[in-house]
Design an enzyme around this catalytic site. Structure first.
Site, mmCIF file in Angstrom:
data_model
loop_
_atom_site.group_PDB
_atom_site.id
_atom_site.type_symbol
_atom_site.label_atom_id
_atom_site.label_comp_id
_atom_site.label_asym_id
_atom_site.label_seq_id
_atom_site.Cartn_x
_atom_site.Cartn_y
_atom_site.Cartn_z
ATOM 1 N N LYS A 251 9.613 12.577 -1.251
ATOM 2 C CA LYS A 251 8.789 11.398 -0.991
ATOM 3 C C LYS A 251 7.703 11.747 0.023
ATOM 4 O O LYS A 251 7.984 12.219 1.120
ATOM 5 C CB LYS A 251 9.658 10.262 -0.452
ATOM 6 C CG LYS A 251 8.878 9.023 -0.017
ATOM 7 C CD LYS A 251 9.815 8.004 0.635
ATOM 8 C CE LYS A 251 9.026 6.861 1.274
ATOM 9 N NZ LYS A 251 9.919 5.914 1.991
ATOM 10 N N ASP A 256 3.211 4.611 6.242
ATOM 11 C CA ASP A 256 3.726 3.421 5.575
ATOM 12 C C ASP A 256 3.587 2.198 6.472
ATOM 13 O O ASP A 256 4.374 1.994 7.397
ATOM 14 C CB ASP A 256 5.202 3.634 5.216
ATOM 15 C CG ASP A 256 5.800 2.422 4.518
ATOM 16 O OD1 ASP A 256 5.027 1.607 3.987
ATOM 17 O OD2 ASP A 256 7.041 2.306 4.502
ATOM 18 N N LYS A 263 4.983 -4.218 8.011
ATOM 19 C CA LYS A 263 6.063 -3.986 8.963
ATOM 20 C C LYS A 263 5.717 -4.603 10.322
ATOM 21 O O LYS A 263 4.546 -4.808 10.642
ATOM 22 C CB LYS A 263 6.291 -2.490 9.153
ATOM 23 C CG LYS A 263 6.821 -1.770 7.931
ATOM 24 C CD LYS A 263 6.918 -0.271 8.215
ATOM 25 C CE LYS A 263 7.477 0.484 7.016
ATOM 26 N NZ LYS A 263 8.901 0.211 6.797
ATOM 27 N N ASP A 274 7.341 9.091 7.310
ATOM 28 C CA ASP A 274 7.807 8.667 5.982
ATOM 29 C C ASP A 274 7.511 9.716 4.906
ATOM 30 O O ASP A 274 7.810 9.497 3.741
ATOM 31 C CB ASP A 274 7.178 7.325 5.605
ATOM 32 C CG ASP A 274 8.091 6.485 4.727
ATOM 33 O OD1 ASP A 274 9.310 6.733 4.732
ATOM 34 O OD2 ASP A 274 7.591 5.577 4.045
ATOM 35 N N ASP A 333 7.039 -3.063 0.735
ATOM 36 C CA ASP A 333 7.557 -2.072 1.686
ATOM 37 C C ASP A 333 8.666 -1.230 1.065
ATOM 38 O O ASP A 333 9.167 -0.300 1.698
ATOM 39 C CB ASP A 333 8.058 -2.775 2.952
ATOM 40 C CG ASP A 333 8.292 -1.802 4.102
ATOM 41 O OD1 ASP A 333 7.680 -0.714 4.090
ATOM 42 O OD2 ASP A 333 9.079 -2.120 5.005
ATOM 43 N N GLU A 335 8.237 0.926 -1.212
ATOM 44 C CA GLU A 335 7.273 1.716 -1.986
ATOM 45 C C GLU A 335 7.757 3.116 -2.317
ATOM 46 O O GLU A 335 7.307 3.723 -3.289
ATOM 47 C CB GLU A 335 5.940 1.796 -1.223
ATOM 48 C CG GLU A 335 5.827 2.894 -0.191
ATOM 49 C CD GLU A 335 6.839 2.782 0.953
ATOM 50 O OE1 GLU A 335 7.255 3.824 1.487
ATOM 51 O OE2 GLU A 335 7.226 1.659 1.311
ATOM 52 N N ARG A 337 10.537 4.263 -3.528
ATOM 53 C CA ARG A 337 11.185 4.352 -4.837
ATOM 54 C C ARG A 337 10.165 4.253 -5.971
ATOM 55 O O ARG A 337 10.406 4.740 -7.068
ATOM 56 C CB ARG A 337 12.264 3.269 -4.951
ATOM 57 C CG ARG A 337 11.753 1.865 -4.899
ATOM 58 C CD ARG A 337 12.823 0.847 -4.526
ATOM 59 N NE ARG A 337 13.193 0.957 -3.116
ATOM 60 C CZ ARG A 337 14.149 0.243 -2.528
ATOM 61 N NH1 ARG A 337 14.831 -0.649 -3.224
ATOM 62 N NH2 ARG A 337 14.420 0.390 -1.245
#
Length: 523
Positions: A251, A256, A263, A274, A333, A335, A337
């Site tokens: 990933k 993010d 967030k 991230d 959020d 995202e 996946r």
């Protein structure tokens, strides 16, 4: 930093000129007649030293010892875990500005894994991030000599340890860089530098190519950012062309914000981490380029930012993934996946023997396992066992979590084939169930590293995990022959990469008889 492996008894270690000499004293230590043995024996007898891992006695200008400073250090049972724990306990002395040359000497029998653990612990203790600092002292330690009673049987472990330092520090460097210094484009450029190493190839796909592939979920996440996405494709070809590769998918959300489902401000800066799944894949390839195992590996990194501008995907939007399955984005959020599901679909074209994705995916996994073990989810028992065993061996442990079909019920949607979230309960498991919908019958595992990829607080920074676990897993797979398991050919092939640009501080190998020095650091 250079590492040397040297045959060195405790008596000879006293003559080594260095800034710091660390004598690892294991349980059952049998002293000789030399000065260091005498000091250790007296300290143990008088209770000033214990062999428990990490217990130590520090000396200055000890008689008949060439080193300016000496640490007598308890090493427990002499296994890798105890040796690592012991050396990290004196990490301050290793990292001190006046320590430029250190000698680590094993004062008794040790396991081969302890040599690798010692190399990695010294590197971890002395690591310094410098890239975006104008005034900072770089790592002062320039050379580490690992002295062992006999080099027989430990050269391979030493080589592996040195290569892991290169890989872990590559991952830590890119994990630590601020998001404006680690954009998807810059991350792709870092991957391209790996192609200078033997047997590694790199291909980078831009937004147009990703659109042609039909990666609607990946494209949706990237829509709100001005930074163009990148799909990074790395290949390490160490085995015959007809041997199925292992595919690693990392990933790569380089920052993010949460998107429209933004967030909270507190600790949002840590969302630069991230992309640590992506960084770990790059780190693995850095180590593979040095170790040159007989295995084929593909690395896939979907890299983009998750930002909340006027073009950003909205809660309730439905997108079509590369697999053709539609997804209702209930929470922007979630995202990670979304970018991973398209990469997992893309992975199938390589007809892999196994697929492993690595992601800082869920806060739920942090609650479940903390920062000790990564979460492991798998649809294949043999693959799960292999990853767990590799993690234990590499001191980079994981813990298998359930994947019962009932957990997928919460992903049902009235408006698409599935939603991208399923509520708070069992959040790390439902995220894994979402990913499972994109792997079909392929042997697949998912490592949720949200709790292990970085540390917060005063020790804030990337850990480089799970590079150690993944490299050990790949090395173990390279040793498996059809019909039976065999040891790898004696001695690892020396990597001879092309000279790196001056701006890179990557590890380089320099072969020598019964000794190997490697210059390691960040790129």
């Amino acid at each position: 930093m250079n590492f040397d492996l040297k045959t060195l008894e405790l008596a000879a270690a006293a003559s080594e000129k260095c800034d710091l000499l660390i004598a690892l004293i294991p349980e059952g230590f049998k002293p000789g007649k030399d000065s260091l043995s005498t000091l250790a024996a007296q300290a143990l007898k008088n209770g000033d030293l214990a062999t428990k891992a990490g217990k130590n006695l520090q000396l200055y200008q000890a008689p008949a010892v060439a080193a300016r400073r000496v640490i007598l250090l308890g090493a427990g049972d002499g296994a890798g875990r105890a040796v690592r724990q012991a050396l990290l306990a004196v990490g301050g002395a290793i990292k001190a500005p006046q320590t430029k040359r250190v000698v680590i000497c094993f004062a008794g029998a040790m396991q081969a894994g302890a040599v690798s653990a010692a190399v990695q612990a010294v590197a971890e203790a002395s690591y310094v991030y410098t890239t975006t600092k104008s005034k900072v002292e770089a790592r002062s330690l320039s050379r580490c000599v690992v002295g062992v009673p006999s080099a027989s049987g430990v050269q391979e472990a030493f080589d592996t340890g040195v290569a892991l330092v290169s890989g872990v520090e590559f991952a830590r460097e890119w994990g630590n860089r601020p998001a404006n210094h680690a954009t998807p484009t810059l991350l792709a450029d870092a991957a391209k530098t790996l192609a200078k190493l033997p047997r590694i190839q790199c291909k980078v796909h831009g937004p147009a190519e990703v659109a042609r592939l039909g990666m609607g979920a990946f494209l949706a996440v990237a829509r709100g950012s001005e930074e163009p996405l990148r799909l990074i494709e790395l290949r390490y070809n160490g085995a015959a062309k007809d041997k199925a590769p292992i595919v690693l998918v990392g990933k790569g959300i380089t920052f993010d914000t949460g998107g429209i489902s933004i967030k909270p401000a507190a600790e949002m800066d840590e969302m630069k981490f991230d992309m640590c799944g992506a960084a770990s894949v790059l780190g693995v390839f850095r180590a593979l380029g040095e170790l040159q195992p007989e295995i084929n590996v593909v690395g896939l990194v979907p890299a983009c930012e998750n930002m909340p501008d006027g073009r950003a995907v909205k809660p309730g939007d439905v997108v079509t993934s590369m697999s053709g399955q539609t997804i209702e984005i209930l929470n922007t959020d979630a995202e990670g996946r979304l970018v991973l599901c398209d990469a997992l679909t893309y992975a199938a074209r390589f007809k892999p023997a196994a697929v492993v994705d690595i992601a800082t995916l869920t806060g739920a996994c942090v609650i479940a396992l903390g920062g000790v073990r990564s979460g492991l989810f798998a649809n294949n028992d043999a693959l799960a066992t292999a990853l767990q065993e590799a993690g234990e061996s590499a001191q980079d442990p994981c813990w298998r979590m359930p994947l019962d079909d009932d957990y997928a019920d919460g992903l049902k949607s009235n408006f698409a084939d599935m939603g991208n979230v399923a509520g708070r309960a069992g959040g790390s498991i439902t995220a894994a169930k979402f990913l499972q919908k994109y792997v079909g019958e392929l042997p697949w595992a998912h490592l949720d590293i949200a709790g292990t990829a970085w540390k917060g607080g005063a020790a804030k920074g990337s850990t480089g995990r799970p590079v150690g676990l993944l490299v050990q897993y790949l090395l173990n797979q390279a040793q498996v022959k059809p019909g039976k398991a065999e040891k790898a050919a004696k001695g690892l092939k020396e990597a001879k990469p092309a000279p790196a640009p001056a701006s890179e501080r990557t590890a380089q190998t320099k072969p020598a008889a019964a000794k190997r020095a490697v210059k390691s650091g960040s790129v």
